[in-house]
Design an enzyme around this catalytic site. Structure first.
Site, PDB file in Angstrom:
ATOM      1  N   HIS A  63      45.414  46.413  36.135  1.00 57.36           N
ATOM      2  CA  HIS A  63      44.372  46.417  37.162  1.00 57.36           C
ATOM      3  C   HIS A  63      43.868  47.841  37.362  1.00 57.36           C
ATOM      4  O   HIS A  63      44.573  48.691  37.924  1.00 57.36           O
ATOM      5  CB  HIS A  63      44.923  45.864  38.482  1.00 57.36           C
ATOM      6  CG  HIS A  63      43.861  45.609  39.507  1.00 57.36           C
ATOM      7  ND1 HIS A  63      43.039  44.510  39.468  1.00 57.36           N
ATOM      8  CD2 HIS A  63      43.473  46.327  40.588  1.00 57.36           C
ATOM      9  CE1 HIS A  63      42.208  44.541  40.483  1.00 57.36           C
ATOM     10  NE2 HIS A  63      42.440  45.643  41.177  1.00 57.36           N
TER      11      HIS A  63
ATOM     12  N   ASP B 271      46.103  41.694  33.658  1.00 55.97           N
ATOM     13  CA  ASP B 271      45.957  42.135  35.047  1.00 55.97           C
ATOM     14  C   ASP B 271      46.882  41.309  35.937  1.00 55.97           C
ATOM     15  O   ASP B 271      46.707  40.094  36.057  1.00 55.97           O
ATOM     16  CB  ASP B 271      44.505  41.960  35.496  1.00 55.97           C
ATOM     17  CG  ASP B 271      44.229  42.610  36.858  1.00 55.97           C
ATOM     18  OD1 ASP B 271      45.180  42.773  37.640  1.00 55.97           O
ATOM     19  OD2 ASP B 271      43.069  42.949  37.120  1.00 55.97           O
TER      20      ASP B 271
ATOM     21  N   SER C   5      37.073  46.612  41.388  1.00 53.21           N
ATOM     22  CA  SER C   5      37.925  45.636  42.069  1.00 53.21           C
ATOM     23  C   SER C   5      37.162  44.966  43.211  1.00 53.21           C
ATOM     24  O   SER C   5      36.144  44.313  42.994  1.00 53.21           O
ATOM     25  CB  SER C   5      39.206  46.312  42.541  1.00 53.21           C
ATOM     26  OG  SER C   5      40.148  45.374  42.989  1.00 53.21           O
TER      27      SER C   5
END
EC number: 3.1.1.23
Length: 518
Positions: free
Chosen positions: A469, A438, A299
């Site tokens: 995610h 996501d 991320s």
């Protein structure tokens, strides 16, 4: 006398007229019913017929009384007959209402309600979405062909848990709430590094638990997601799996993220600051001069590692490859989508902002204290007040985070801290992984890795249909497995790159021989 007789005849005419109207109405209703056919359920037809007969009988009884009031006297037997008829119809109606067949009248309504609920469940859980291999965007090259042969997960169908696995929201929520199921507890050694500005960077070092498949010394340098550290369950699960496959792992703890480590300077981690990650990488290179590096970012960590590699060619020395997972590539573009309510991004934005507020406020004495001479000049008590009322990451970044590095505006901060302008400077093999569902990364942001992978041979973009995610859970029906598709893909890709580096000269010779034969 004549006046009374005339009044009596007028009342009789009016009563006969009303009687004819009632009879005509009843006849029309029977005709309509005959034309329509007996298309209603039996219980419903009896119920409607009984209601109409009861209404007509009551109308006849009312008519008889009106005739009697107009001195058109009827025998008492007529009234008795009408009373009996009304009472029988009422009993018949009550019998119909009490029969077990009546619920069938309302079964259609119940069935429609159940169907509506099932439709909402199917849509929310995305149950009609098919499972398929991930979409791959890459340039045809010797490396790409080798990866497709050596990484079965790139071409194999990703199958999430049947009940909830196709919902990006549930995958994301499970990652955010519990990280992973049955997470292991790898043993590591915490290292402390003093930065030039007085900040204390920390990372955890985990030694391999088996020999690597190539026999080489390989270290994974890992950067977690926003406000995360080595103690998060998804990091522990991945590190344990990498150790079992022969990798040493160094995991950065974002500055200020660990609750038991105090800040030693008026600065926290930011969206794209690479200072702490660079210090960790330099430590690994000096301590293990023979090791090769696999760079992994989750991320926000994906943005940091890509920016770090693109900042200088020297940063890519001894780096075999880089893997970026579920990053958004451009904070400037993402800020607009993060304020939108579609896919609940505004809600996720609020939750992450709330978590950031808690972390910042836990260090408010160091960051905002009056006795701290090193705090940024632009950071004031007014900014602390704005922090309390912030409901989005953008507000926190504008009032606090950008001022750690002296950016004059939020736009400048996002432009300089994003990896977007550094991706084209990365020359080592680069794997960019995102999920199509996501909820945090808007589909418009996926054009960035797509365009890059279409131009550069060293870049491959992997886009599964599901995964959310940082979720990518696998499982049969309901319960997920401890190890995710994402964990296995990163290790499988790293193994393939290590094999490629070891056999690259032979692969090149074989390709030249094949081209010569053609």
């Amino acid at each position: 006398m004549f006046a009374e007789q005339e009044k009596s005849w007028a009342g009789r005419n009016e009563a006969e007229k009303e009687f004819r109207v009632v009879a005509a109405t009843a006849k029309r209703e029977r005709d309509v019913k005959n034309k329509r056919g007996n298309c209603l359920p039996k219980a419903q037809a009896e119920l409607l017929s009984g209601q109409k007969n009861l209404q007509q009988s009551q109308a006849l009884k009312s008519l008889a009384w009106r005739l009697n009031s107009n001195r058109i006297f009827l025998p008492g037997s007529v009234f008795s007959c009408l009373d009996q008829m009304v009472e029988e119809l009422r009993l018949k109606m009550s019998t119909i209402l009490e029969t077990s067949e009546l619920p069938a009248v309302f079964d259609g309504v119940k069935l429609a309600a159940v169907a509506a609920v099932l439709y909402v469940i199917v849509r929310c859980l995305n149950l009609k979405s098919p499972t398929a291999p991930p979409e791959l965007i890459y340039q045809d090259s010797a490396l790409a062909r080798f990866l497709l042969k050596s990484c079965p997960l790139l071409t194999k169908e990703y199958i999430p848990p049947l009940i909830w696995g196709k919902s990006g929201h549930i995958q994301t929520a499970l990652y955010g709430k519990m990280g992973r199921v049955r997470s292991p507890h790898p043993n590591g050694l915490r290292k402390y590094l003093t930065m030039p500005d007085g900040a204390t960077a920390t990372f955890d070092l985990f030694e391999p638990r088996s020999e690597h498949c190539t026999g080489e010394d390989v270290t994974m340098v890992i950067c977690p997601g926003i406000a995360n550290h080595s103690e998060k369950q998804y990091i522990r699960t991945f590190v344990d799996y990498a150790q079992k496959n022969g990798y040493r792992c160094a995991v950065l703890n974002h500055l200020g993220a660990l609750p038991n480590i105090e800040l030693t300077s008026a600065r926290m981690f930011t969206y794209g600051c690479t200072w702490e990650f660079g210090a960790m990488v330099n430590y690994i290179k000096k301590t293990y001069p023979q090791t090769q590096l696999i760079v992994v970012g989750f991320s926000l960590g994906g943005n940091i590692v890509c920016k770090y590699l693109g900042e200088s060619q020297a940063n890519q020395e001894r780096v075999l490859c880089c893997v970026s997972l579920c990053q958004g590539y451009s904070a400037l573009r993402a800020q607009e989508t993060f304020m939108q309510w579609d896919h609940c991004r505004r809600f996720y934005n609020f939750l992450m902002a709330d978590n950031m507020k808690k972390i910042i406020l836990s260090h408010r004495q160091v960051l905002f204290g009056d006795n701290n001479m090193k705090k940024p000049q632009s950071l004031s008590d007014a900014d602390l007040g704005k922090l309390y009322t912030a409901t989005s990451l953008m507000q926190i970044d504008d009032n606090v985070m950008r001022k750690f590095h002296g950016y004059s505006s939020l736009k400048e901060y996002y432009e300089e801290e994003s990896c977007l302008h550094y991706l084209h400077r990365i020359y080592v093999p680069l794997l960019l992984v995102n999920a199509a569902d996501d909820p945090l990364v808007h589909e418009s942001l996926l054009s960035i890795p797509r365009a890059l992978s279409e131009k550069k041979e060293n870049v491959m973009h992997v886009l599964p249909l599901h995964g959310g995610h940082l979720g990518f859970f696998e499982g049969s029906v309901l319960f997920p497995e401890p190890l995710t598709w994402m964990d296995k893909l990163v290790v499988q890709y790293a193994n393939a790159i290590c094999q490629w580096e070891k056999t690259k000269p032979h692969c090149s010779d074989a390709e030249q021989a094949d081209s010569g034969q053609e």
